[in-house]
Motif scaffolding. Sequence first.
Motif, PDB file in Angstrom:
ATOM      1  N   GLY A  45     -38.180 -16.160 -11.519  1.00  0.00           N
ATOM      2  CA  GLY A  45     -37.614 -17.385 -12.061  1.00  0.00           C
ATOM      3  C   GLY A  45     -36.138 -17.583 -11.734  1.00  0.00           C
ATOM      4  N   ARG A  46     -35.571 -16.738 -10.919  1.00  0.00           N
ATOM      5  CA  ARG A  46     -34.179 -16.918 -10.518  1.00  0.00           C
ATOM      6  C   ARG A  46     -34.145 -17.895  -9.347  1.00  0.00           C
ATOM      7  N   TYR A  47     -32.962 -18.350  -9.005  1.00  0.00           N
ATOM      8  CA  TYR A  47     -32.865 -19.271  -7.879  1.00  0.00           C
ATOM      9  C   TYR A  47     -31.588 -18.991  -7.097  1.00  0.00           C
ATOM     10  N   LEU A  48     -31.607 -19.424  -5.862  1.00  0.00           N
ATOM     11  CA  LEU A  48     -30.465 -19.241  -4.983  1.00  0.00           C
ATOM     12  C   LEU A  48     -29.588 -20.486  -5.067  1.00  0.00           C
ATOM     13  N   SER A  49     -28.397 -20.315  -5.607  1.00  0.00           N
ATOM     14  CA  SER A  49     -27.524 -21.460  -5.775  1.00  0.00           C
ATOM     15  C   SER A  49     -26.071 -20.994  -5.820  1.00  0.00           C
ATOM     16  N   PRO A  50     -25.190 -21.728  -5.175  1.00  0.00           N
ATOM     17  CA  PRO A  50     -23.769 -21.390  -5.252  1.00  0.00           C
ATOM     18  C   PRO A  50     -23.097 -22.044  -6.455  1.00  0.00           C
ATOM     19  N   ALA A  51     -23.792 -22.111  -7.593  1.00  0.00           N
ATOM     20  CA  ALA A  51     -23.275 -22.801  -8.770  1.00  0.00           C
ATOM     21  C   ALA A  51     -22.045 -22.127  -9.361  1.00  0.00           C
ATOM     22  N   ASP A  52     -21.773 -20.870  -8.987  1.00  0.00           N
ATOM     23  CA  ASP A  52     -20.588 -20.211  -9.521  1.00  0.00           C
ATOM     24  C   ASP A  52     -19.296 -20.866  -9.029  1.00  0.00           C
ATOM     25  N   LEU A  53     -19.386 -21.720  -8.029  1.00  0.00           N
ATOM     26  CA  LEU A  53     -18.210 -22.465  -7.578  1.00  0.00           C
ATOM     27  C   LEU A  53     -17.677 -23.398  -8.666  1.00  0.00           C
ATOM     28  N   LEU A  54     -18.542 -23.829  -9.560  1.00  0.00           N
ATOM     29  CA  LEU A  54     -18.132 -24.767 -10.605  1.00  0.00           C
ATOM     30  C   LEU A  54     -17.191 -24.132 -11.619  1.00  0.00           C
ATOM     31  N   TYR A  55     -17.209 -22.805 -11.737  1.00  0.00           N
ATOM     32  CA  TYR A  55     -16.326 -22.136 -12.692  1.00  0.00           C
ATOM     33  C   TYR A  55     -14.854 -22.298 -12.331  1.00  0.00           C
ATOM     34  N   ASP A  56     -14.548 -22.777 -11.140  1.00  0.00           N
ATOM     35  CA  ASP A  56     -13.165 -23.042 -10.757  1.00  0.00           C
ATOM     36  C   ASP A  56     -12.636 -24.349 -11.331  1.00  0.00           C
ATOM     37  N   TYR A  57     -13.494 -25.186 -11.867  1.00  0.00           N
ATOM     38  CA  TYR A  57     -13.110 -26.540 -12.274  1.00  0.00           C
ATOM     39  C   TYR A  57     -13.403 -26.800 -13.742  1.00  0.00           C
ATOM     40  N   TYR A  58     -12.601 -27.696 -14.315  1.00  0.00           N
ATOM     41  CA  TYR A  58     -12.830 -28.173 -15.670  1.00  0.00           C
ATOM     42  C   TYR A  58     -14.074 -29.043 -15.660  1.00  0.00           C
ATOM     43  N   PRO A  59     -14.944 -28.995 -16.603  1.00  0.00           N
ATOM     44  CA  PRO A  59     -15.008 -28.305 -17.881  1.00  0.00           C
ATOM     45  C   PRO A  59     -15.717 -26.946 -17.823  1.00  0.00           C
ATOM     46  N   TRP A  60     -16.089 -26.481 -16.649  1.00  0.00           N
ATOM     47  CA  TRP A  60     -16.866 -25.241 -16.555  1.00  0.00           C
ATOM     48  C   TRP A  60     -15.998 -23.993 -16.616  1.00  0.00           C
ATOM     49  N   GLN A  61     -14.689 -24.149 -16.525  1.00  0.00           N
ATOM     50  CA  GLN A  61     -13.817 -22.977 -16.600  1.00  0.00           C
ATOM     51  C   GLN A  61     -13.999 -22.219 -17.909  1.00  0.00           C
ATOM     52  N   ALA A  62     -14.249 -22.944 -18.989  1.00  0.00           N
ATOM     53  CA  ALA A  62     -14.428 -22.308 -20.291  1.00  0.00           C
ATOM     54  C   ALA A  62     -15.730 -21.505 -20.363  1.00  0.00           C
ATOM     55  N   ALA A  63     -16.696 -21.815 -19.517  1.00  0.00           N
ATOM     56  CA  ALA A  63     -17.986 -21.130 -19.547  1.00  0.00           C
ATOM     57  C   ALA A  63     -18.074 -19.961 -18.579  1.00  0.00           C
ATOM     58  N   ALA A  64     -16.988 -19.668 -17.875  1.00  0.00           N
ATOM     59  CA  ALA A  64     -17.003 -18.571 -16.899  1.00  0.00           C
ATOM     60  C   ALA A  64     -17.240 -17.245 -17.607  1.00  0.00           C
ATOM     61  N   PRO A  65     -18.079 -16.381 -17.045  1.00  0.00           N
ATOM     62  CA  PRO A  65     -18.349 -15.088 -17.668  1.00  0.00           C
ATOM     63  C   PRO A  65     -17.097 -14.206 -17.704  1.00  0.00           C
ATOM     64  N   ALA A  66     -17.085 -13.270 -18.626  1.00  0.00           N
ATOM     65  CA  ALA A  66     -15.951 -12.356 -18.739  1.00  0.00           C
ATOM     66  C   ALA A  66     -15.842 -11.528 -17.462  1.00  0.00           C
ATOM     67  N   GLY A  67     -14.647 -11.399 -16.945  1.00  0.00           N
ATOM     68  CA  GLY A  67     -14.420 -10.628 -15.738  1.00  0.00           C
ATOM     69  C   GLY A  67     -14.705 -11.375 -14.448  1.00  0.00           C
ATOM     70  N   LEU A  76     -20.504 -22.317   0.801  1.00  0.00           N
ATOM     71  CA  LEU A  76     -21.711 -23.047   0.421  1.00  0.00           C
ATOM     72  C   LEU A  76     -21.425 -24.137  -0.602  1.00  0.00           C
ATOM     73  N   SER A  77     -20.324 -24.805  -0.478  1.00  0.00           N
ATOM     74  CA  SER A  77     -19.894 -25.747  -1.505  1.00  0.00           C
ATOM     75  C   SER A  77     -20.554 -27.117  -1.440  1.00  0.00           C
ATOM     76  N   ASP A  78     -21.154 -27.503  -0.346  1.00  0.00           N
ATOM     77  CA  ASP A  78     -21.690 -28.859  -0.205  1.00  0.00           C
ATOM     78  C   ASP A  78     -22.707 -29.212  -1.269  1.00  0.00           C
ATOM     79  N   SER A  79     -23.662 -28.343  -1.527  1.00  0.00           N
ATOM     80  CA  SER A  79     -24.716 -28.675  -2.483  1.00  0.00           C
ATOM     81  C   SER A  79     -24.203 -28.726  -3.915  1.00  0.00           C
ATOM     82  N   VAL A  80     -23.114 -28.050  -4.224  1.00  0.00           N
ATOM     83  CA  VAL A  80     -22.568 -28.048  -5.570  1.00  0.00           C
ATOM     84  C   VAL A  80     -21.702 -29.259  -5.824  1.00  0.00           C
ATOM     85  N   TYR A  81     -20.892 -29.623  -4.854  1.00  0.00           N
ATOM     86  CA  TYR A  81     -19.926 -30.683  -5.057  1.00  0.00           C
ATOM     87  C   TYR A  81     -20.478 -32.084  -4.876  1.00  0.00           C
ATOM     88  N   GLN A  82     -21.704 -32.221  -4.444  1.00  0.00           N
ATOM     89  CA  GLN A  82     -22.258 -33.572  -4.240  1.00  0.00           C
ATOM     90  C   GLN A  82     -22.879 -34.110  -5.490  1.00  0.00           C
TER      91      GLN A  82
END
Length: 82
Positions: A45-67, A76-82
């Motif tokens: 049930g996992r998936y391949l996605s570069p979604a961790d790029l969103l942790y660099d931007y507001y409002p997802w910065q607050a949801a970034a995991p510890a460390g 691989l930013s194209d699919s995230v930023y569109q």
Amino acid sequence: MQERVSGDPAPFPAPLPLSRRELALALGVCALVVTLFLGRALFLGRYLSPADLLYDYYPWQAAAPAGWTGASNNLLSDSVYQ
């Protein structure tokens, strides 16, 4: 250099067709490689996605995991930023 006459044989022999056993073996090897490469995404049930790029931007910065130090692959930013 001589021109090829229509009755001359082809320069290379035609490849032999694959037997059913060879075809099954080739398909099995391809299926095994795909399963090894994408097994976690296909069966757990996992998936391949570069979604961790969103942790660099507001409002997802607050949801970034510890460390978290940064995205794993910035290329691989194209699919995230569109």
